[in-house]
Scaffold this motif. Structure first.
Motif, PDB file in Angstrom:
ATOM      1  N   UNK A 356       0.820  -1.219   0.000  1.00  0.00           N
ATOM      2  CA  UNK A 356       0.000   0.000   0.000  1.00  0.00           C
ATOM      3  C   UNK A 356       0.849   1.262   0.000  1.00  0.00           C
ATOM      4  N   UNK A 357       2.164   1.111   0.163  1.00  0.00           N
ATOM      5  CA  UNK A 357       3.032   2.281   0.195  1.00  0.00           C
ATOM      6  C   UNK A 357       3.076   2.967   1.546  1.00  0.00           C
ATOM      7  N   UNK A 358       2.548   2.311   2.589  1.00  0.00           N
ATOM      8  CA  UNK A 358       2.532   2.919   3.922  1.00  0.00           C
ATOM      9  C   UNK A 358       3.901   2.900   4.571  1.00  0.00           C
ATOM     10  N   UNK A 359       4.728   1.900   4.217  1.00  0.00           N
ATOM     11  CA  UNK A 359       6.088   1.811   4.746  1.00  0.00           C
ATOM     12  C   UNK A 359       7.061   1.616   3.588  1.00  0.00           C
ATOM     13  N   UNK A 360       8.318   1.990   3.818  1.00  0.00           N
ATOM     14  CA  UNK A 360       9.362   1.884   2.800  1.00  0.00           C
ATOM     15  C   UNK A 360      10.636   1.347   3.442  1.00  0.00           C
ATOM     16  N   UNK A 361      11.621   1.013   2.613  1.00  0.00           N
ATOM     17  CA  UNK A 361      12.930   0.608   3.100  1.00  0.00           C
ATOM     18  C   UNK A 361      13.912   1.738   2.842  1.00  0.00           C
ATOM     19  N   UNK A 362      14.626   2.132   3.874  1.00  0.00           N
ATOM     20  CA  UNK A 362      15.607   3.222   3.777  1.00  0.00           C
ATOM     21  C   UNK A 362      17.005   2.696   4.085  1.00  0.00           C
ATOM     22  N   UNK A 363      18.028   3.188   3.358  1.00  0.00           N
ATOM     23  CA  UNK A 363      19.414   2.863   3.744  1.00  0.00           C
ATOM     24  C   UNK A 363      19.813   3.714   4.947  1.00  0.00           C
ATOM     25  N   UNK A 364      20.693   3.176   5.785  1.00  0.00           N
ATOM     26  CA  UNK A 364      21.206   3.955   6.911  1.00  0.00           C
ATOM     27  C   UNK A 364      22.629   3.478   7.228  1.00  0.00           C
ATOM     28  N   UNK A 365      23.379   4.309   7.912  1.00  0.00           N
ATOM     29  CA  UNK A 365      24.747   3.971   8.262  1.00  0.00           C
ATOM     30  C   UNK A 365      25.703   4.189   7.097  1.00  0.00           C
ATOM     31  N   UNK A 366      26.939   3.776   7.235  1.00  0.00           N
ATOM     32  CA  UNK A 366      27.939   3.938   6.176  1.00  0.00           C
ATOM     33  C   UNK A 366      27.506   3.206   4.902  1.00  0.00           C
ATOM     34  N   UNK A 367      27.705   3.819   3.717  1.00  0.00           N
ATOM     35  CA  UNK A 367      27.328   3.152   2.463  1.00  0.00           C
ATOM     36  C   UNK A 367      27.974   1.789   2.296  1.00  0.00           C
ATOM     37  N   UNK A 368      29.182   1.635   2.828  1.00  0.00           N
ATOM     38  CA  UNK A 368      29.889   0.360   2.667  1.00  0.00           C
ATOM     39  C   UNK A 368      29.194  -0.790   3.390  1.00  0.00           C
ATOM     40  N   UNK A 371      23.318  -1.144   4.964  1.00  0.00           N
ATOM     41  CA  UNK A 371      22.273  -1.474   5.930  1.00  0.00           C
ATOM     42  C   UNK A 371      20.951  -0.831   5.513  1.00  0.00           C
ATOM     43  N   UNK A 372      19.858  -1.539   5.753  1.00  0.00           N
ATOM     44  CA  UNK A 372      18.535  -1.025   5.366  1.00  0.00           C
ATOM     45  C   UNK A 372      17.561  -1.234   6.521  1.00  0.00           C
ATOM     46  N   UNK A 373      16.676  -0.273   6.681  1.00  0.00           N
ATOM     47  CA  UNK A 373      15.693  -0.325   7.759  1.00  0.00           C
ATOM     48  C   UNK A 373      14.315   0.030   7.221  1.00  0.00           C
ATOM     49  N   UNK A 374      13.305  -0.383   7.952  1.00  0.00           N
ATOM     50  CA  UNK A 374      11.928  -0.052   7.590  1.00  0.00           C
ATOM     51  C   UNK A 374      11.565   1.286   8.213  1.00  0.00           C
ATOM     52  N   UNK A 375      10.886   2.119   7.442  1.00  0.00           N
ATOM     53  CA  UNK A 375      10.445   3.431   7.935  1.00  0.00           C
ATOM     54  C   UNK A 375       9.059   3.728   7.384  1.00  0.00           C
ATOM     55  N   UNK A 376       8.375   4.632   8.039  1.00  0.00           N
ATOM     56  CA  UNK A 376       7.099   5.132   7.522  1.00  0.00           C
ATOM     57  C   UNK A 376       7.342   5.875   6.214  1.00  0.00           C
ATOM     58  N   UNK A 377       6.433   5.737   5.257  1.00  0.00           N
ATOM     59  CA  UNK A 377       6.539   6.498   4.022  1.00  0.00           C
ATOM     60  C   UNK A 377       6.248   7.961   4.326  1.00  0.00           C
ATOM     61  N   UNK A 378       6.974   8.890   3.691  1.00  0.00           N
ATOM     62  CA  UNK A 378       6.674  10.309   3.885  1.00  0.00           C
ATOM     63  C   UNK A 378       5.224  10.616   3.560  1.00  0.00           C
ATOM     64  N   UNK A 379       4.658  11.587   4.232  1.00  0.00           N
ATOM     65  CA  UNK A 379       3.247  11.960   4.032  1.00  0.00           C
ATOM     66  C   UNK A 379       2.975  12.217   2.563  1.00  0.00           C
ATOM     67  N   UNK A 380       1.883  11.631   2.068  1.00  0.00           N
ATOM     68  CA  UNK A 380       1.471  11.857   0.693  1.00  0.00           C
ATOM     69  C   UNK A 380       2.027  10.876  -0.293  1.00  0.00           C
ATOM     70  N   UNK A 381       2.928   9.957   0.136  1.00  0.00           N
ATOM     71  CA  UNK A 381       3.526   9.018  -0.803  1.00  0.00           C
ATOM     72  C   UNK A 381       2.833   7.667  -0.815  1.00  0.00           C
ATOM     73  N   UNK A 382       1.963   7.421   0.178  1.00  0.00           N
ATOM     74  CA  UNK A 382       1.250   6.147   0.188  1.00  0.00           C
ATOM     75  C   UNK A 382       0.235   6.093  -0.928  1.00  0.00           C
ATOM     76  N   UNK A 383      -0.147   4.883  -1.309  1.00  0.00           N
ATOM     77  CA  UNK A 383      -1.132   4.722  -2.378  1.00  0.00           C
ATOM     78  C   UNK A 383      -2.503   5.145  -1.914  1.00  0.00           C
TER      79      UNK A 383
END
Length: 383
Positions: A356-368, A371-383
């Protein structure tokens, strides 16, 4: 399961004085006062279908059987019996009938009590007001356009205060509302009039109405001004399933759909079948169709997943979508705040929330580290 009220059918409680108009100084409060106590539990007359203490609009085209369905609910309320397989808040019931006369009500209640295996004289707590062919108008519009309660309304309200019903049913909107159906202010005023009585005597109100031709064509079941839909807290729509050339329509089948639900999941469907003069849930077992329970469970799991995601994020604990030591469903299921929602349900909820687009996967930490974490989708981006 909703706890039954202690009122015994037929028992009258001490009459309450009419509510006086209170000033703003009495009605206002500061939000910090709410922190002094736990939020009150949501009260339901029928769990996830009919919220208690407010107005529900039950709509359906002529001949679908909405009056019978509502009468079954009134009888179930009085008897403390299930309605369509769902538990019902017990208490007195008051049924205003402007469409069906005493004889028709008699025939229908005979079938309803037979279905429950009780005698008609068991319905001591169900009071029916037969206004078929009588003046049933509860609200009329002045020349200024403002809606005003009629003498019949004051008479009905006094009866309600004396009878102290848990459920009030009004059949039909077209008979009791003499204002302009397409007027937004008048629609809101009338629902407010009913809501005021509901709050005063702690009753649930079911208002029966017909959809417009446009509402039937669109499948929304709406009628007149959008204020009717916007003003009620819950709206149910009873329809006959459409057939096809390969499978003709079943004349005894019905579908009850939750079109609006401020306090629970919407789009719940309960499939019904008319048999023996009553409607029965058309599904296995004694409960309403499993889709009701499934959608309720799915909505609860999604709510729990999001609430725990917010809590973990605030605590600086990152969770991920893949199995491992940061796997969100596993971590959430072990948290006491999950309140019994298990890992499989949370995993399914995560999949739906991603879709539904309510949550997304975001990278975090050093690019090397990638690492990826689950986060809420920014307001207005959900389906």
């Amino acid at each position: 399961m909703t706890e039954p009220v202690t009122l015994i059918p037929g028992e009258r409680q001490e009459r309450r004085a009419p509510v006086r108009l209170r000033g703003l100084d009495e009605l206002a409060f500061t939000a910090d006062e709410l922190g002094l106590e736990e939020p009150p539990a949501r009260a339901w007359h029928v769990p996830q279908l009919v919220p208690a203490g407010t107005v529900t609009l039950l709509q359906g085209d002529g001949g679908t059987g909405k009056s019978l369905l509502a009468l079954q609910l009134a009888a179930a309320t009085t008897l403390g019996k299930p309605w369509l397989g769902q538990e019902v808040r017990r208490g007195n019931a008051l049924y205003l009938s402007a469409e069906d006369d005493r004889d028709e009500i008699h025939r229908r209640l005979s079938a309803v009590t037979l279905e429950h295996g009780v005698a008609l004289d068991s319905l001591t707590g169900l009071k029916v007001v037969d206004l078929c062919g009588e003046d049933a108008v509860l609200a009329d519009a002045e020349r200024s356009g403002r809606l005003q309660p009629t003498p019949r309304w004051h008479e009905f309200a006094e009866l309600a205060r004396a009878w102290q019903p848990s459920l009030i049913t009004i059949d039909n909107l077209a008979d009791v509302f003499a204002g302009e159906e397409n007027s937004r202010p008048q629609a809101r005023q009338f629902i407010g009039q009913l809501q005021g009585l509901a709050r005063e005597i702690c009753a649930t109100v079911v208002l029966i109405g017909h959809p417009s031709l446009a509402g039937i064509a669109s499948g929304s079941g709406s009628s007149g001004s959008t204020a009717w839909n916007n003003s009620v807290r819950s709206r149910l729509y009873l329809t006959k399933p459409a057939g096809s050339e390969e499978a003709p329509a079943d004349p005894d089948a019905r579908v009850l759909t939750v079109k609006k639900a401020n306090y629970g999941p919407s789009s719940i469907e309960v499939r019904l079948r008319w048999a023996g003069g009553v409607f029965r849930a058309d599904g296995p077992g004694t409960r309403a169709v499993g889709a009701v329970d499934r959608q309720i469970a799915e909505a609860r799991a999604e709510h729990t997943f999001l609430a725990l995601l917010d809590a973990f994020t605030q605590e600086g604990r990152w969770v991920g979508p893949n199995t491992g030591h940061t796997y969100a469903p596993a971590l959430f299921a072990r948290d006491p705040r999950a309140n019994g929602v298990g890992k499989p349900a949370l995993a399914s909820a995560m999949g739906r929330l991603f879709a539904s687009g309510s949550i997304i996967v975001q990278p975090y930490g050093p690019p090397s580290k990638d690492k990826r974490r689950i986060a809420r989708a920014p307001a207005g981006e959900g389906k």
